[in-house]
Design a protein around this motif. Sequence first.
Motif, PDB file in Angstrom:
ATOM      1  N   LYS A 275       0.812  -1.214   0.000  1.00 34.50           N
ATOM      2  CA  LYS A 275       0.000   0.000   0.000  1.00 34.50           C
ATOM      3  C   LYS A 275       0.849   1.269   0.000  1.00 34.50           C
ATOM      4  O   LYS A 275       0.375   2.318  -0.396  1.00 34.50           O
ATOM      5  CB  LYS A 275      -0.914   0.015   1.218  1.00 34.50           C
ATOM      6  CG  LYS A 275      -1.941  -1.100   1.217  1.00 34.50           C
ATOM      7  CD  LYS A 275      -2.724  -1.124   2.512  1.00 34.50           C
ATOM      8  CE  LYS A 275      -3.643  -2.329   2.563  1.00 34.50           C
ATOM      9  NZ  LYS A 275      -4.310  -2.447   3.858  1.00 34.50           N
ATOM     10  N   LYS A 276       2.095   1.151   0.437  1.00 29.94           N
ATOM     11  CA  LYS A 276       2.971   2.321   0.538  1.00 29.94           C
ATOM     12  C   LYS A 276       3.723   2.559  -0.766  1.00 29.94           C
ATOM     13  O   LYS A 276       3.980   1.648  -1.537  1.00 29.94           O
ATOM     14  CB  LYS A 276       3.986   2.141   1.670  1.00 29.94           C
ATOM     15  CG  LYS A 276       3.366   2.081   3.037  1.00 29.94           C
ATOM     16  CD  LYS A 276       4.428   1.900   4.085  1.00 29.94           C
ATOM     17  CE  LYS A 276       3.799   1.790   5.474  1.00 29.94           C
ATOM     18  NZ  LYS A 276       4.812   1.556   6.500  1.00 29.94           N
ATOM     19  N   GLU A 277       4.087   3.819  -0.978  1.00 35.82           N
ATOM     20  CA  GLU A 277       4.895   4.194  -2.142  1.00 35.82           C
ATOM     21  C   GLU A 277       6.326   3.703  -1.917  1.00 35.82           C
ATOM     22  O   GLU A 277       6.894   3.915  -0.845  1.00 35.82           O
ATOM     23  CB  GLU A 277       4.898   5.725  -2.281  1.00 35.82           C
ATOM     24  CG  GLU A 277       5.565   6.248  -3.515  1.00 35.82           C
ATOM     25  CD  GLU A 277       4.805   5.924  -4.789  1.00 35.82           C
ATOM     26  OE1 GLU A 277       5.470   5.801  -5.830  1.00 35.82           O
ATOM     27  OE2 GLU A 277       3.573   5.806  -4.743  1.00 35.82           O
ATOM     28  N   PRO A 278       6.927   3.038  -2.901  1.00 35.10           N
ATOM     29  CA  PRO A 278       8.295   2.540  -2.708  1.00 35.10           C
ATOM     30  C   PRO A 278       9.288   3.692  -2.519  1.00 35.10           C
ATOM     31  O   PRO A 278       9.139   4.752  -3.121  1.00 35.10           O
ATOM     32  CB  PRO A 278       8.597   1.772  -3.991  1.00 35.10           C
ATOM     33  CG  PRO A 278       7.495   2.048  -4.940  1.00 35.10           C
ATOM     34  CD  PRO A 278       6.382   2.701  -4.192  1.00 35.10           C
ATOM     35  N   LEU A 279      10.277   3.461  -1.660  1.00 33.60           N
ATOM     36  CA  LEU A 279      11.277   4.492  -1.383  1.00 33.60           C
ATOM     37  C   LEU A 279      12.280   4.631  -2.529  1.00 33.60           C
ATOM     38  O   LEU A 279      12.894   5.677  -2.684  1.00 33.60           O
ATOM     39  CB  LEU A 279      12.011   4.178  -0.079  1.00 33.60           C
ATOM     40  CG  LEU A 279      11.145   4.155   1.175  1.00 33.60           C
ATOM     41  CD1 LEU A 279      11.961   3.722   2.382  1.00 33.60           C
ATOM     42  CD2 LEU A 279      10.547   5.537   1.418  1.00 33.60           C
ATOM     43  N   MET A 280      12.466   3.567  -3.296  1.00 36.40           N
ATOM     44  CA  MET A 280      13.354   3.633  -4.456  1.00 36.40           C
ATOM     45  C   MET A 280      12.796   2.749  -5.559  1.00 36.40           C
ATOM     46  O   MET A 280      12.009   1.843  -5.301  1.00 36.40           O
ATOM     47  CB  MET A 280      14.790   3.225  -4.084  1.00 36.40           C
ATOM     48  CG  MET A 280      14.988   1.769  -3.769  1.00 36.40           C
ATOM     49  SD  MET A 280      16.707   1.245  -3.578  1.00 36.40           S
ATOM     50  CE  MET A 280      17.390   2.401  -2.465  1.00 36.40           C
ATOM     51  N   SER A 281      13.236   3.043  -6.756  1.00 34.54           N
ATOM     52  CA  SER A 281      12.747   2.261  -7.896  1.00 34.54           C
ATOM     53  C   SER A 281      13.394   0.881  -7.890  1.00 34.54           C
ATOM     54  O   SER A 281      14.409   0.652  -7.237  1.00 34.54           O
ATOM     55  CB  SER A 281      13.082   2.978  -9.199  1.00 34.54           C
ATOM     56  OG  SER A 281      14.479   2.966  -9.418  1.00 34.54           O
ATOM     57  N   GLU A 282      12.798  -0.025  -8.633  1.00 33.29           N
ATOM     58  CA  GLU A 282      13.336  -1.377  -8.725  1.00 33.29           C
ATOM     59  C   GLU A 282      14.734  -1.348  -9.344  1.00 33.29           C
ATOM     60  O   GLU A 282      15.628  -2.075  -8.917  1.00 33.29           O
ATOM     61  CB  GLU A 282      12.399  -2.251  -9.559  1.00 33.29           C
ATOM     62  CG  GLU A 282      12.801  -3.703  -9.607  1.00 33.29           C
ATOM     63  CD  GLU A 282      11.805  -4.555 -10.357  1.00 33.29           C
ATOM     64  OE1 GLU A 282      12.169  -5.684 -10.704  1.00 33.29           O
ATOM     65  OE2 GLU A 282      10.678  -4.100 -10.606  1.00 33.29           O
ATOM     66  N   GLU A 283      14.927  -0.477 -10.322  1.00 37.74           N
ATOM     67  CA  GLU A 283      16.234  -0.350 -10.977  1.00 37.74           C
ATOM     68  C   GLU A 283      17.300   0.109  -9.985  1.00 37.74           C
ATOM     69  O   GLU A 283      18.414  -0.430  -9.952  1.00 37.74           O
ATOM     70  CB  GLU A 283      16.114   0.648 -12.129  1.00 37.74           C
ATOM     71  CG  GLU A 283      17.387   0.817 -12.929  1.00 37.74           C
ATOM     72  CD  GLU A 283      17.189   1.804 -14.064  1.00 37.74           C
ATOM     73  OE1 GLU A 283      17.966   2.763 -14.132  1.00 37.74           O
ATOM     74  OE2 GLU A 283      16.259   1.601 -14.873  1.00 37.74           O
ATOM     75  N   ASP A 284      16.968   1.090  -9.149  1.00 34.12           N
ATOM     76  CA  ASP A 284      17.915   1.566  -8.133  1.00 34.12           C
ATOM     77  C   ASP A 284      18.205   0.482  -7.096  1.00 34.12           C
ATOM     78  O   ASP A 284      19.325   0.352  -6.628  1.00 34.12           O
ATOM     79  CB  ASP A 284      17.377   2.813  -7.428  1.00 34.12           C
ATOM     80  CG  ASP A 284      17.383   4.041  -8.331  1.00 34.12           C
ATOM     81  OD1 ASP A 284      18.114   4.025  -9.346  1.00 34.12           O
ATOM     82  OD2 ASP A 284      16.649   5.005  -8.021  1.00 34.12           O
ATOM     83  N   ALA A 285      17.178  -0.283  -6.737  1.00 31.78           N
ATOM     84  CA  ALA A 285      17.365  -1.358  -5.764  1.00 31.78           C
ATOM     85  C   ALA A 285      18.297  -2.431  -6.312  1.00 31.78           C
ATOM     86  O   ALA A 285      19.173  -2.934  -5.598  1.00 31.78           O
ATOM     87  CB  ALA A 285      16.018  -1.964  -5.379  1.00 31.78           C
ATOM     88  N   ILE A 286      18.141  -2.768  -7.587  1.00 34.93           N
ATOM     89  CA  ILE A 286      19.021  -3.764  -8.215  1.00 34.93           C
ATOM     90  C   ILE A 286      20.449  -3.244  -8.268  1.00 34.93           C
ATOM     91  O   ILE A 286      21.397  -3.974  -7.960  1.00 34.93           O
ATOM     92  CB  ILE A 286      18.503  -4.129  -9.622  1.00 34.93           C
ATOM     93  CG1 ILE A 286      17.180  -4.895  -9.498  1.00 34.93           C
ATOM     94  CG2 ILE A 286      19.533  -4.929 -10.407  1.00 34.93           C
ATOM     95  CD1 ILE A 286      16.449  -5.086 -10.802  1.00 34.93           C
ATOM     96  N   LYS A 287      20.601  -1.978  -8.628  1.00 37.29           N
ATOM     97  CA  LYS A 287      21.931  -1.364  -8.684  1.00 37.29           C
ATOM     98  C   LYS A 287      22.591  -1.385  -7.302  1.00 37.29           C
ATOM     99  O   LYS A 287      23.763  -1.744  -7.161  1.00 37.29           O
ATOM    100  CB  LYS A 287      21.811   0.071  -9.192  1.00 37.29           C
ATOM    101  CG  LYS A 287      23.118   0.780  -9.356  1.00 37.29           C
ATOM    102  CD  LYS A 287      22.910   2.191  -9.881  1.00 37.29           C
ATOM    103  CE  LYS A 287      24.220   2.939  -9.933  1.00 37.29           C
ATOM    104  NZ  LYS A 287      24.030   4.333 -10.338  1.00 37.29           N
TER     105      LYS A 287
END
Length: 101
Positions: free
Chosen positions: A64-76
């Motif tokens: 339900k919450k807005e992610p703090l970082m994008s999936e691309e940033d998380a992978i990086k």
Amino acid sequence: MAVSVRNSEGVKLLIEEVAKAVGVSPRELIEYYEWKANLEKLKKARTKKMTKEEARKIIEEWGKKEPLMSEEDAIKLYYEAREEIKKWEQIERRLKKLGLE
């Protein structure tokens, strides 16, 4: 006062010599020992077991919450962390080889 100055200079020289023997900078050697201390704290930390129901509730709340970082940033970030861990493990192997770990 003079004793503490001599001791700190001795410690500085010791760190420089060990770093030189391992093939890293003194700063990297200090960062390695900080990483090692944090790793030991994590190993000693007790985790609370949770039921599947509790885990489902947490996952639903996160959804339900807005992610703090994008999936691309998380992978990086993940791959950067893996590379850093490899660096620390390499330093650890060198220290063990020299009998300093």
